[in-house]
Every structure is written in C-alpha cells, then in structure tokens.
Design a protein around this motif. Structure first.
Motif, PDB file in Angstrom:
ATOM      1  N   PHE A  98      18.105 -12.622  17.875  1.00  0.00           N
ATOM      2  CA  PHE A  98      16.711 -12.635  17.433  1.00  0.00           C
ATOM      3  C   PHE A  98      16.550 -11.722  16.221  1.00  0.00           C
ATOM      4  N   SER A  99      15.374 -11.731  15.634  1.00  0.00           N
ATOM      5  CA  SER A  99      15.172 -11.094  14.324  1.00  0.00           C
ATOM      6  C   SER A  99      14.307  -9.844  14.404  1.00  0.00           C
ATOM      7  N   VAL A 100      14.648  -8.871  13.549  1.00  0.00           N
ATOM      8  CA  VAL A 100      13.790  -7.715  13.301  1.00  0.00           C
ATOM      9  C   VAL A 100      13.782  -7.462  11.800  1.00  0.00           C
ATOM     10  N   VAL A 101      12.711  -6.832  11.329  1.00  0.00           N
ATOM     11  CA  VAL A 101      12.550  -6.493   9.919  1.00  0.00           C
ATOM     12  C   VAL A 101      12.375  -4.990   9.812  1.00  0.00           C
ATOM     13  N   LEU A 102      13.009  -4.378   8.828  1.00  0.00           N
ATOM     14  CA  LEU A 102      12.887  -2.943   8.643  1.00  0.00           C
ATOM     15  C   LEU A 102      13.052  -2.587   7.169  1.00  0.00           C
ATOM     16  N   GLY A 103      12.485  -1.448   6.800  1.00  0.00           N
ATOM     17  CA  GLY A 103      12.572  -1.029   5.403  1.00  0.00           C
ATOM     18  C   GLY A 103      11.944   0.326   5.186  1.00  0.00           C
ATOM     19  N   GLY A 104      11.938   0.765   3.938  1.00  0.00           N
ATOM     20  CA  GLY A 104      11.371   2.051   3.582  1.00  0.00           C
ATOM     21  C   GLY A 104      12.381   3.174   3.653  1.00  0.00           C
ATOM     22  N   GLY A 105      11.986   4.354   3.182  1.00  0.00           N
ATOM     23  CA  GLY A 105      12.859   5.515   3.218  1.00  0.00           C
ATOM     24  C   GLY A 105      14.183   5.221   2.542  1.00  0.00           C
ATOM     25  N   PRO A 106      15.295   5.590   3.188  1.00  0.00           N
ATOM     26  CA  PRO A 106      16.608   5.351   2.603  1.00  0.00           C
ATOM     27  C   PRO A 106      17.185   3.983   2.939  1.00  0.00           C
TER      28      PRO A 106
ATOM     29  N   ASP B 202       0.826  -1.202   0.000  1.00  0.00           N
ATOM     30  CA  ASP B 202       0.000   0.000   0.000  1.00  0.00           C
ATOM     31  C   ASP B 202       0.865   1.259   0.000  1.00  0.00           C
ATOM     32  N   LEU B 203       1.895   1.272   0.842  1.00  0.00           N
ATOM     33  CA  LEU B 203       2.794   2.422   0.881  1.00  0.00           C
ATOM     34  C   LEU B 203       3.480   2.624  -0.469  1.00  0.00           C
ATOM     35  N   ARG B 204       3.870   1.535  -1.103  1.00  0.00           N
ATOM     36  CA  ARG B 204       4.524   1.639  -2.403  1.00  0.00           C
ATOM     37  C   ARG B 204       3.538   2.114  -3.475  1.00  0.00           C
ATOM     38  N   ASP B 205       2.345   1.577  -3.446  1.00  0.00           N
ATOM     39  CA  ASP B 205       1.338   1.971  -4.444  1.00  0.00           C
ATOM     40  C   ASP B 205       0.998   3.453  -4.345  1.00  0.00           C
ATOM     41  N   ARG B 206       1.067   3.998  -3.141  1.00  0.00           N
ATOM     42  CA  ARG B 206       0.668   5.393  -2.932  1.00  0.00           C
ATOM     43  C   ARG B 206       1.865   6.354  -2.968  1.00  0.00           C
ATOM     44  N   GLY B 207       3.036   5.843  -3.326  1.00  0.00           N
ATOM     45  CA  GLY B 207       4.211   6.696  -3.410  1.00  0.00           C
ATOM     46  C   GLY B 207       4.739   7.152  -2.074  1.00  0.00           C
ATOM     47  N   LEU B 208       4.459   6.394  -1.022  1.00  0.00           N
ATOM     48  CA  LEU B 208       4.858   6.783   0.330  1.00  0.00           C
ATOM     49  C   LEU B 208       6.059   6.002   0.853  1.00  0.00           C
ATOM     50  N   TRP B 209       6.461   4.959   0.133  1.00  0.00           N
ATOM     51  CA  TRP B 209       7.504   4.072   0.644  1.00  0.00           C
ATOM     52  C   TRP B 209       8.826   4.808   0.851  1.00  0.00           C
ATOM     53  N   GLU B 210       9.170   5.685  -0.052  1.00  0.00           N
ATOM     54  CA  GLU B 210      10.439   6.412   0.055  1.00  0.00           C
ATOM     55  C   GLU B 210      10.420   7.456   1.160  1.00  0.00           C
ATOM     56  N   HIS B 211       9.253   7.714   1.731  1.00  0.00           N
ATOM     57  CA  HIS B 211       9.135   8.737   2.773  1.00  0.00           C
ATOM     58  C   HIS B 211       8.726   8.140   4.124  1.00  0.00           C
TER      59      HIS B 211
END
Length: 418
Positions: A344-352, A307-316
């Motif tokens: 243990f594990s964590v997941v992260l992404g988006g922005g830079p 959803d974030l990618r579709d709305r152009g929000l992923w980079e922000h």
C-alpha cells in the motif's frame, strides 16, 4: 485515612477541577530536550480506515483491478496518481511516494498501532506513538501548550505508551469550534482567589503525601495546565486569523481547517500534530465514496505543502500522509475493497527528505500480493525519526527497567538527502 485534598475540597475550587481536567487532556510532556535539529516537527495526515492506493497514489487505469479511476501526470517525473487528486499532483515534486509498504496486521486497531509506533502490538508493553516520541525527544523551545496535538480524532492508538499518560495527545475537534476546558468560568479576581486556595491544598497534600505527590507529578501537571490556559499560544488554534483566501484554499471543511491549524501550531512550537480524515473503510460502495473522501484530502494536503514552502517552513517540517493499510486489488461483491496490508502507499516529504522520489511497484492482477522493493512499516517509521533528527537506536527505559529503542527499522537512505 482520607487524603488531605479530597474530591469535595478539590471540586469546590472549580479552577482546580478545570486545571486537573485540562492537565489530563493536555498530554503535557516533561521538559526533556534530548535532540535539537533543523527539523522542528511533523504533521501527520491520518486517513483512518485504510485508504485505497488504487484510487489515490497507485492507480491502475485500464486494468481489471483499477475500476473507473484514471491516472494523471504530476510535477514529479515518472509519477502518476489518481485523477481524484489534481492539486496534489501539482505538488508531487516536493513529496516522495512509497507504493510498496508492507505491514503484518489486517485489523484496524492493530495495524494503526503498527503504523503509529513502528511496532506490532505487544501484550506486556504499550509503545508510544510517533507524536509522543516527538514530544519526549525534541527541543521544548519555549512551548507553553501541549507539544503533541490530535485534531478530529479520539483514536486510542495515538498515545504516550510506556512514556506515560503525560505524553498522550491533546485532542481537539474542528478548529472552527472553541477549545474545551481552557477558559475559566469566573472573573480574574475570583480566579486568583481560587489559585491561592489551590496552592494551600497542594502544599498540604505534598506535606502529608510526599511520595504520591512525587509519583503522580500532580502539582507540575496542574501548574502546566494553568500556564496553558493563560498562554497566547492557544491562538494558534484560531484559523479565523488567517486570510479568507488561504482558508478557502485549504478547504471549507474540518480536515482543511485542521491542516491549517496544524501549520499554525508548529509555528508556536508544537512538535507533532495529527489531523484525521475518517471514512476510508470502504467495504461497500467504494467507488461512490471515493470522490467525497479525496476532495478534502486534495485541497488540504496540496495547500499545506504550498503554504509551508511559502512561509519558509518546509525545510523544518515533515509531512506524512497515510493510513493503517490499503485496500484489496480485488473488488468484492458489494462493489467495495477490503483490508490490504501488502503493498500500500504512503506519502512523505519536507525537512531533509527527498522530493519527487518513487519507491516500489505493485502488480496489475488481483492475486499480486508481493510488491517489488517492499518497504516494512518499521523502515518508514525509522525514516521519519531520522528526518526529525532522531537516532532510531536511541533507547528509553520503561517503568520496569526494560531498555527499548525508538525503532528497530532501517532508515530508507534513498529518501534522506545527503
């Protein structure tokens, strides 16, 4: 001497009481704009209780410690995750995975403080959680509602800390339900009369108690509460305005609705939204519970990324998913897994932040307690700060005049795009 605006007079106003209650809940941050960058905010998916890495993002199929969990390939080359998360697997090319996070705390509250503040608990100082830092440091950008929101959680480790109670999160439950304390219980005309009466009391209090008035910021907080009550930005909590198809994709459950609301809130200027998914403290009957825990996580996180990618929000926008620690490789005598702050594990992404990256590796034996390429919690925290355009070395002053850096951690350069 009784204060000019005593409880009886204030309570008689009704609206004053409502605004006061709301201002205490809102975590209304002062208008401090110390950083303006391309990343506008962060969504934290908090898996409260300590999610098992072995049944989510670090499966060990065919090994004694792995249990019945199978591994499935993902869209990220060389990364396999648990079969409970097929939708997330499709989005892993956009996310990065750290499998070797190491903490120093095995107690829920202390470990939560460490993960949310990047620091171990201190007796003499309460550090602010990441959301409070975001509200304090990031651009205000015309936001009329609280800039730090916590959904589905009353966790006290989400807090303003030494930044003050005005940076505590505004806490709400399932977005399917109306928000409490934001709707006047009288008509417009009567509300206006109450506002005028409140102004008289506020002016009198400021004259008679100027020092208390300045120290408590009572008037400012009340004014902001009233502003929030009338703001159209509150509609961001109303996920029913989204299409049925999108709501179904996120999931017809509180966590899915919370994640959808989080996206909507960032669109109107909220800087940090935490959405909690509880129940991960699986000391008993671990394997019977995992499927029901992973199902809402899978649909909500995967759809949020898309959803974030579709709305152009992923980079922000940054997205972080994790809990206070992991679970032991060893399966205990009640078919459960216990607390595990090592590897243990964590997941992260988006922005830079880079997508499709994998850091760290854990062992295949129950006694393997030293992961390869260990990543301290403080370094994860510093990386998120950098992803938000904030310098971890930035100092804030506590109420006793002690300068404190945002983080003592070292950003993980491999996860930060050039």
């Amino acid at each position: 001497m009784e204060p000019l605006m005593n409880r009886r007079a204030f309570g008689a106003l009704g609206l004053g009481t409502l605004a006061g209650l709301l201002s205490a809940r809102l975590g209304l941050a002062e208008d401090v704009a110390t950083s303006v960058g391309p990343t506008k905010g962060i969504i934290v998916l908090w898996l409260r209780g300590g999610p098992s890495q072995l049944e989510t993002f670090d499966p060990k199929p065919g090994k004694r410690i792995g249990g019945p969990t199978r591994a499935i390939t993902t869209s990220a080359k060389g990364i396999a995750i648990a079969h409970h998360l097929p939708q997330i697997a499709e989005q892993m090319q956009h996310l990065s995975l750290i499998r070797s996070v190491v903490g120093q705390e095995g107690d829920h509250e202390r470990a939560s403080i460490l993960m949310k503040t990047g620091r171990r608990p201190e007796v003499a100082l309460s550090h602010p959680s990441l959301g409070a830092v975001c509200a304090h440091e990031l651009d205000v950008a015309g936001t009329e509602i609280p800039r730090y929101v916590s959904i589905l959680s009353n966790d006290p480790t989400s807090r303003g800390g030494y930044l003050g109670q005005s940076y505590d999160p505004f806490r709400v439950g399932d977005p399917a339900n109306p928000i409490q304390d934001v709707t006047p219980n009288v008509g417009d005309a009567r509300q206006q009369r109450r506002l005028e009466a409140l102004e008289v009391l506020e002016n009198g209090f400021a004259r008679e108690r100027p020092e208390i008035d300045r120290r408590t910021l009572h008037r400012e907080r009340t004014e902001r509460a009233i502003q929030t009550m009338s703001s159209t930005q509150l509609e961001a909590f109303d996920v029913e305005q989204e299409s049925r198809e999108l709501r179904r994709a996120y999931g017809d459950h509180p966590f899915g609705r919370g994640c959808l609301a989080a996206r909507r809130l960032l669109e109107v200027g909220v800087r940090c939204v935490e959405v909690a998914l509880d129940g991960w403290d699986t000391h008993i009957d671990h394997f019977d519970k995992i499927d029901s825990l992973c199902r809402p996580l899978d649909s909500a996180l995967a759809t949020l990324v898309k959803d974030l990618r579709d709305r152009g929000l992923w980079e922000h926008t940054l997205v972080f998913c994790g809990g206070e620690f992991g679970r032991t490789p060893r399966i205990n005598g009640t078919d459960g897994r216990d607390h595990w702050p090592t590897g243990f594990s964590v997941v992260l992404g988006g922005g830079p932040l880079a997508g499709g990256a994998l850091i760290g590796e854990t062992g295949i034996e129950a006694t393997d307690d030293e992961p390869k390429d260990p990543v301290p919690v403080a370094d994860v925290y510093a990386t998120l700060l950098c992803g938000l355009g904030l310098d971890p070395a930035t100092e804030n002053m506590t109420s006793v005049g002690r300068p404190v850096k945002l983080s003592d951690g070292k950003p993980i350069e491999r996860l930060l795009k050039a």
